[in-house]
Design an enzyme around this catalytic site. Structure first.
Site, mmCIF file in Angstrom:
data_model
loop_
_atom_site.group_PDB
_atom_site.id
_atom_site.type_symbol
_atom_site.label_atom_id
_atom_site.label_comp_id
_atom_site.label_asym_id
_atom_site.label_seq_id
_atom_site.Cartn_x
_atom_site.Cartn_y
_atom_site.Cartn_z
ATOM 1 N N ASP A 100 -102.852 36.296 -44.107
ATOM 2 C CA ASP A 100 -101.933 36.849 -45.101
ATOM 3 C C ASP A 100 -102.689 37.031 -46.413
ATOM 4 O O ASP A 100 -103.808 36.517 -46.569
ATOM 5 C CB ASP A 100 -100.730 35.912 -45.314
ATOM 6 C CG ASP A 100 -99.460 36.662 -45.702
ATOM 7 O OD1 ASP A 100 -99.520 37.475 -46.648
ATOM 8 O OD2 ASP A 100 -98.421 36.439 -45.068
ATOM 9 N N ASP A 130 -107.015 40.821 -46.576
ATOM 10 C CA ASP A 130 -106.308 42.087 -46.694
ATOM 11 C C ASP A 130 -106.587 42.874 -45.415
ATOM 12 O O ASP A 130 -107.728 43.272 -45.164
ATOM 13 C CB ASP A 130 -106.805 42.850 -47.922
ATOM 14 C CG ASP A 130 -106.029 44.127 -48.184
ATOM 15 O OD1 ASP A 130 -105.456 44.704 -47.228
ATOM 16 O OD2 ASP A 130 -105.995 44.584 -49.342
ATOM 17 N N ASN A 182 -97.698 40.980 -36.687
ATOM 18 C CA ASN A 182 -96.434 40.998 -37.419
ATOM 19 C C ASN A 182 -96.508 41.711 -38.764
ATOM 20 O O ASN A 182 -95.518 42.262 -39.234
ATOM 21 C CB ASN A 182 -95.963 39.548 -37.628
ATOM 22 C CG ASN A 182 -94.927 39.421 -38.726
ATOM 23 O OD1 ASN A 182 -93.771 39.779 -38.550
ATOM 24 N ND2 ASN A 182 -95.352 38.923 -39.885
ATOM 25 N N TYR A 230 -93.196 54.921 -42.782
ATOM 26 C CA TYR A 230 -93.001 53.628 -42.110
ATOM 27 C C TYR A 230 -92.486 53.844 -40.692
ATOM 28 O O TYR A 230 -92.978 53.239 -39.739
ATOM 29 C CB TYR A 230 -92.009 52.788 -42.917
ATOM 30 C CG TYR A 230 -91.717 51.425 -42.343
ATOM 31 C CD1 TYR A 230 -92.631 50.385 -42.455
ATOM 32 C CD2 TYR A 230 -90.500 51.159 -41.706
ATOM 33 C CE1 TYR A 230 -92.357 49.126 -41.940
ATOM 34 C CE2 TYR A 230 -90.214 49.909 -41.194
ATOM 35 C CZ TYR A 230 -91.145 48.896 -41.317
ATOM 36 O OH TYR A 230 -90.865 47.649 -40.801
ATOM 37 N N LYS A 243 -94.196 52.852 -37.139
ATOM 38 C CA LYS A 243 -93.537 51.950 -36.197
ATOM 39 C C LYS A 243 -93.259 52.620 -34.855
ATOM 40 O O LYS A 243 -93.283 51.964 -33.809
ATOM 41 C CB LYS A 243 -92.247 51.405 -36.818
ATOM 42 C CG LYS A 243 -92.491 50.413 -37.951
ATOM 43 C CD LYS A 243 -93.313 49.222 -37.478
ATOM 44 C CE LYS A 243 -93.411 48.129 -38.520
ATOM 45 N NZ LYS A 243 -94.147 46.950 -38.024
ATOM 46 N N VAL A 275 -83.265 41.930 -40.326
ATOM 47 C CA VAL A 275 -83.483 40.486 -40.374
ATOM 48 C C VAL A 275 -83.287 39.990 -41.808
ATOM 49 O O VAL A 275 -83.751 40.609 -42.762
ATOM 50 C CB VAL A 275 -84.891 40.125 -39.863
ATOM 51 C CG1 VAL A 275 -85.085 38.614 -39.854
ATOM 52 C CG2 VAL A 275 -85.101 40.702 -38.472
ATOM 53 N N THR A 320 -84.457 38.232 -44.313
ATOM 54 C CA THR A 320 -85.603 37.594 -44.961
ATOM 55 C C THR A 320 -85.396 37.581 -46.479
ATOM 56 O O THR A 320 -84.610 38.380 -47.012
ATOM 57 C CB THR A 320 -86.900 38.354 -44.649
ATOM 58 O OG1 THR A 320 -86.816 39.664 -45.235
ATOM 59 C CG2 THR A 320 -87.111 38.480 -43.143
#
Length: 255
Positions: A42, A68, A95, A160, A164, A193, A195
């Protein structure tokens, strides 16, 4: 409530990208609680180090690698370090992603390239590095993360959603190419989700009510619900699952 324990995950070397927060953090914790040896990547140092501290009671404390994922040289070095420390890589969970909104007329070629690098390109190259180790071991699992967004055609997410959608095509291609080496490849497709990022940036009481109304199950999806799917698919219980998409979306068809 009680949930499954997967003995086949004990001691497995698991790599999670974007593991410092949100869904990724739930995945790191879920595997660590199963006794797996988790390494996660991360850029968010504070969240990541806090997660390591919180999981200090696990049999194997997760290891955090700052990287990165757009920097492919750094990515290669991290995977080499992980394999050297763990001797192998048994499970890769791709992920990491970023769902920033964008208007069509504001997109530049450089922004396009950066969004594809953030949301698609690194998944392929992480899989490439992990697959090399998995081939040597004769087995492995790769889980790529897609998104419900392109299945519903959500607004202001065209790049995006392109990335995906590509994840799902890439998953099928990798599953075909790697199956003969004993490597299974699947995609997990989360719905909406709950988050901290989603709640801070995109959701309100009204939008949440509309969202739940569009689901077959009228309950919000939490990160741990997605993590449980990852546990099953990575375990020996999912040993005949490959080349498919597995939705964790409460049956969301939109409104």
């Amino acid at each position: 409530m009680s949930y499954a324990i997967y003995p086949s995950l004990t001691g497995k070397s698991v790599v999670v990208t974007g593991g410092g927060s949100g869904i990724g953090a739930a995945i790191v914790e879920a595997f660590a609680r199963q006794g797996a040896r988790v390494s996660f990547i991360d850029v968010a140092e504070d969240d990541s180090r806090a997660l390591v501290t919180r999981l200090a009671d696990c049999a194997h404390i997760p290891r955090f690698y700052r990287c990165d994922l757009r920097n492919l040289d750094s990515l290669a070095a991290v995977f080499a370090d992980i394999e050297a420390a763990s001797q192998t890589i048994d499970v890769l969970i791709n992920n990491a992603a970023n769902d920033d909104r964008h208007a069509l007329d504001e997109v530049t070629p450089s922004y396009w390239d950066e969004r594809i690098a953030v949301n698609l390109r690194h998944q392929f190259f992480c899989a490439q590095h992990a697959a090399a180790a998995m081939k040597r071991a004769g087995h492995g699992v790769i889980l790529n993360f897609g998104s419900i967004s392109w299945h519903l055609a959500l607004p202001e997410l065209s790049i995006y959603m392109t990335a995906k959608a590509g994840v799902e095509g890439m998953t099928r291609g990798l599953a075909r190419d790697l199956g003969r080496f004993g490597i299974r490849v699947n995609a997990i497709v989360p719905g909406a989700v709950r988050t901290p990022r989603q709640m801070k940036l995109w959701q309100s009481a009204d939008s949440e009510a509309k969202l739940v109304a569009g689901q077959c199950l009228p309950q919000r999806i939490e990160p741990e619900h997605v993590a449980r799917m990852a546990l099953f698919l990575a375990s020996d219980d999912g040993e005949r699952c490959s080349g498919r998409e597995y939705f964790v979306d409460a049956g969301w068809y939109g409104t």
